[in-house]
Design a protein around this motif. Structure first.
Motif, mmCIF file in Angstrom:
data_model
loop_
_atom_site.group_PDB
_atom_site.id
_atom_site.type_symbol
_atom_site.label_atom_id
_atom_site.label_comp_id
_atom_site.label_asym_id
_atom_site.label_seq_id
_atom_site.Cartn_x
_atom_site.Cartn_y
_atom_site.Cartn_z
ATOM 1 N N TYR A 51 20.145 -13.301 0.780
ATOM 2 C CA TYR A 51 20.945 -13.298 2.224
ATOM 3 C C TYR A 51 21.099 -11.988 3.271
ATOM 4 O O TYR A 51 20.434 -11.247 2.842
ATOM 5 N N GLU A 52 22.180 -11.808 4.217
ATOM 6 C CA GLU A 52 21.778 -10.336 4.824
ATOM 7 C C GLU A 52 22.413 -9.845 4.543
ATOM 8 O O GLU A 52 22.235 -8.030 5.426
ATOM 9 N N ASP A 53 23.172 -9.586 3.321
ATOM 10 C CA ASP A 53 23.582 -8.051 3.251
ATOM 11 C C ASP A 53 24.274 -8.123 1.441
ATOM 12 O O ASP A 53 25.401 -7.633 1.814
ATOM 13 N N CYS A 54 23.784 -8.449 0.602
ATOM 14 C CA CYS A 54 23.878 -8.700 -0.331
ATOM 15 C C CYS A 54 22.411 -8.540 -0.921
ATOM 16 O O CYS A 54 21.196 -9.272 -1.002
ATOM 17 N N CYS A 55 22.391 -6.783 -2.044
ATOM 18 C CA CYS A 55 21.292 -6.947 -2.463
ATOM 19 C C CYS A 55 20.629 -8.227 -4.003
ATOM 20 O O CYS A 55 21.898 -8.673 -4.263
ATOM 21 N N GLN A 56 20.203 -8.209 -4.506
ATOM 22 C CA GLN A 56 19.191 -8.985 -5.621
ATOM 23 C C GLN A 56 20.269 -9.041 -6.658
ATOM 24 O O GLN A 56 20.655 -9.905 -7.161
ATOM 25 N N ALA A 104 16.350 6.386 -0.816
ATOM 26 C CA ALA A 104 17.276 4.755 -0.771
ATOM 27 C C ALA A 104 16.335 3.988 -0.668
ATOM 28 O O ALA A 104 15.985 3.728 0.308
ATOM 29 N N GLY A 105 16.504 2.755 -1.324
ATOM 30 C CA GLY A 105 16.055 1.169 -0.696
ATOM 31 C C GLY A 105 15.122 0.766 -1.518
ATOM 32 O O GLY A 105 15.673 -0.460 -2.056
ATOM 33 N N PRO A 106 13.668 0.930 -1.942
ATOM 34 C CA PRO A 106 12.979 2.597 -1.762
ATOM 35 C C PRO A 106 12.517 2.638 -0.133
ATOM 36 O O PRO A 106 12.554 1.317 -0.011
ATOM 37 N N SER A 107 12.677 3.228 0.400
ATOM 38 C CA SER A 107 12.114 3.147 2.304
ATOM 39 C C SER A 107 11.112 3.901 2.478
ATOM 40 O O SER A 107 10.091 4.202 3.694
ATOM 41 N N VAL A 108 10.473 5.620 1.528
ATOM 42 C CA VAL A 108 10.040 5.313 1.813
ATOM 43 C C VAL A 108 8.280 5.805 0.294
ATOM 44 O O VAL A 108 8.639 5.911 -0.219
ATOM 45 N N ALA A 109 7.076 6.191 1.039
ATOM 46 C CA ALA A 109 6.565 5.944 0.049
ATOM 47 C C ALA A 109 5.092 7.120 0.397
ATOM 48 O O ALA A 109 4.890 7.837 1.587
ATOM 49 N N TYR A 142 28.654 -5.867 -1.696
ATOM 50 C CA TYR A 142 29.113 -5.617 -3.245
ATOM 51 C C TYR A 142 29.613 -4.600 -3.221
ATOM 52 O O TYR A 142 29.961 -4.055 -4.172
ATOM 53 N N CYS A 143 28.008 -3.684 -3.872
ATOM 54 C CA CYS A 143 28.245 -2.566 -4.597
ATOM 55 C C CYS A 143 28.549 -1.183 -3.068
ATOM 56 O O CYS A 143 27.878 -0.461 -4.042
ATOM 57 N N GLY A 144 27.487 -1.612 -2.404
ATOM 58 C CA GLY A 144 27.492 -0.377 -0.966
ATOM 59 C C GLY A 144 26.547 0.204 -1.346
ATOM 60 O O GLY A 144 26.763 0.937 -0.918
ATOM 61 N N GLY A 145 25.268 0.099 -2.302
ATOM 62 C CA GLY A 145 24.417 0.302 -2.504
ATOM 63 C C GLY A 145 23.092 -0.134 -1.180
ATOM 64 O O GLY A 145 23.722 -0.953 -0.309
ATOM 65 N N LEU A 146 22.633 0.753 -0.718
ATOM 66 C CA LEU A 146 21.312 0.435 0.603
ATOM 67 C C LEU A 146 20.218 0.446 -0.261
ATOM 68 O O LEU A 146 19.436 1.090 -1.075
#
Ligand SMILES: [Zn+2]
Length: 158
Positions: free
Chosen positions: A142-147, A49-54, A130-134
């Motif tokens: 903004y603080e809680d909105c994906c691109q 998710a995110g992506p968060s891991v590399a 808005y979309c519930g994605g991580l």
């Protein structure tokens, strides 16, 4: 399954579905920071998710896999370069002639490291209202909105 994962599986000499079961997904090859690429040539994949891991897979015949947190840097508006940070582990891929047990053990260690890196990064992920994605902070406006929702909801053009 993406071609990127199939390619990774081939490099690590693992079955693609076995690899996906172990490390989850999705994964994709990411553009690296150039200085890092010069220090240690390889292929960088970012995922979960995110992506968060590399995952950095070195160019060696028996690659070393560096597992850690995915951190991105924007250069202007169009270029995002990723690197591995907060390294959890560096794993040596078993040699070609390795016994099945050794390959299985490698996959377990890889899967555990990916989970540990994800757990460490989880708190920094942003839940899009808005979309519930991580999403990784690199992909948030903004603080809680994906691109993507930034475009759809606020009409932001990137
Ligand atoms: Zn969204």
């Amino acid at each position: 399954m993406s071609d990127d994962v199939a390619q990774l599986a081939q490099r690590l000499r693992l079955g693609p579905s076995e690899l996906t079961r172990g490390i989850g997904g999705p994964w994709s090859v990411a553009r690296r920071v150039e200085e890092r690429e010069m220090e240690r040539p390889g292929t960088l994949l970012v995922g979960r998710a995110g992506p968060s891991v590399a995952l950095l897979v070195s160019d060696d015949v028996d690659p070393v896999v560096v597992v850690g947190r995915a951190v991105g840097e924007w250069h202007g508006l169009a270029t995002l370069e990723w690197s591995v940070d907060h390294v959890v582990v560096e794993l040596q891929t078993p040699p070609r002639e390795a016994a099945a047990g050794e390959v299985d053990a490698f996959l377990v260690r890889l899967a555990d490291a990916v989970d540990a890196a994800f757990d460490a990064a989880r708190a920094s992920l942003v839940l899009c209202r808005y979309c519930g994605g991580l999403f990784a902070p690199e992909y948030v406006v903004y603080e809680d909105c994906c691109q993507a929702c930034g475009s759809a909801v606020y009409g932001i053009v990137y």
